[in-house]
Design an enzyme around this catalytic site. Structure first.
Site, PDB file in Angstrom:
ATOM      1  CB  CYS A  87      -1.081   0.119   1.236  1.00 61.31           C
ATOM      2  SG  CYS A  87      -2.358   1.011   0.313  1.00 61.31           S
ATOM      3  CG  HIS A 204      -3.945  -3.900   3.046  1.00 63.51           C
ATOM      4  ND1 HIS A 204      -2.178  -2.762   3.970  1.00 63.51           N
ATOM      5  CD2 HIS A 204      -4.270  -2.653   2.641  1.00 63.51           C
ATOM      6  CE1 HIS A 204      -2.345  -1.766   3.819  1.00 63.51           C
ATOM      7  NE2 HIS A 204      -2.861  -1.222   3.208  1.00 63.51           N
ATOM      8  CD  GLU A 206      -0.869  -5.385   6.018  1.00 70.36           C
ATOM      9  OE1 GLU A 206      -0.670  -6.024   4.369  1.00 70.36           O
ATOM     10  OE2 GLU A 206      -1.410  -4.671   6.310  1.00 70.36           O
TER      11      GLU A 206
END
Lengths: 231, 83
Positions: A87, A204, A206
């Site tokens: 990002c 994302h 994560e």
């Protein structure tokens, strides 16, 4: 010895703890790297996390590229170290010239925060070697400037080198305009550099590492990196 | 004191959704003769020292390296003497 990951923290980063947690979850030894640090040589891989480094002032990532740590990262990349920018981290890599192209405001001028379907176009990279070819994965996006742009020549070069790693697609894995959340050229969601050791992606990973989060697919990225540096 | 006025705009051919929305808003208000709107940034730099040639070089470098992203933006500037 476990793979050593460094997560860079800029003023305004806000995904560093999630990245730290995700990398640890899949077996890495993780530490934070302050943006004023000037040496990252002790790590196997560096994560540039999401957020709003330097408040997104001027342009996303524009000020972060002049942080002392970025000089160290340029050196690290030169020596073949793995760097992933997620990002805002992707935006910083673009601004720093470590990846080709640039980010524009989202086509519809809205901040978009939702899950997206993605197709793994290249599973022969240091960041996707645990994926199947053409595998369909689900990762969330959360951004206002994710509208990827590069000129025709650059796009052609990236296609020829297999540098496009992830594209936004529909639930069947078909890359369509309707499945393009932000207006990115050719539905591009993630790319690697020519050398294959720098990866930038808007989704994302994560945030998709446990069942309770709605998807486990993000683990693949971190596991691939560990596999790449453990060779 | 010399003041540099730097204008940063998206290159031709780069989609400018903000400009398009403003253009549409103007149309709905009846400004039919506005055919195109492009949004950019205006940045002022107050400078000291250096000769005019050096200043020009310096502002050019600043504009190229930080104030604009050459992949998507172009810039122009002029340097004026202001009291």
């Amino acid at each position: 010895m476990p793979a050593r990951f460094g997560v860079v923290v800029f003023p305004g980063s806000n995904c560093e703890q999630d990245c730290h947690y995700a990398a640890r979850l899949v077996g890495a030894q993780v530490a934070y790297v302050w943006h004023q640090d000037t040496d990252v040589a002790k790590y196997d891989a560096i994560i540039l996390p999401g957020g709003f480094s330097y408040g997104d002032y001027l342009r996303t990532g524009a000020v972060a590229k002049f942080s002392p740590v970025m000089d160290a990262i340029l050196d690290f990349v030169d020596k073949g170290g793995l760097v992933i920018g997620i990002c805002n981290g992707f935006q910083i890599l673009l601004e720093a010239g470590l990846l080709p192209g640039a980010m524009l405001r989202n086509r519809d001028l809205k901040f978009i925060c939702r899950y997206t379907d993605l197709v793994v176009e290249n599973n022969q990279t240091n960041f996707t070697n645990k994926a199947l070819s053409g595998e369909l994965i689900r990762l969330p996006i959360a951004h206002n400037e994710g509208n990827y742009y590069a000129d025709e020549e650059t796009l052609g070069e990236m296609a020829a080198n297999g540098q496009v790693v992830l594209r936004y697609c529909d639930t069947n894995g078909i890359v369509t305009d309707a499945a393009n959340p932000n207006g990115s050229l050719q539905n591009i969601a993630g790319i690697v550099n020519k050398q294959g050791n720098v990866f930038g992606l808007m989704p994302h990973p994560e945030r998709a590492i446990e069942t309770v989060l709605g998807s486990l697919d993000g683990q693949m990225i971190f596991k691939s990196m560990i596999s790449a540096v453990s060779k | 004191m010399p003041v540099a006025k730097v204008y940063v705009t998206l290159k031709d051919g780069i989609l400018d959704p903000q400009g398009q929305i403003i253009g549409k808003a103007l149309k709905t208000q009846g400004y039919d003769n506005v055919s195109r709107v492009r949004v950019g940034k205006f940045i002022e730099l107050e400078l000291t020292g250096e000769t005019p040639e050096k200043l020009k070089k310096q502002v050019d470098k600043i504009s190229h390296d930080l104030l604009s992203n050459p992949v998507i933006e172009s810039y122009t500037f002029d340097i004026q003497e202001e009291a």
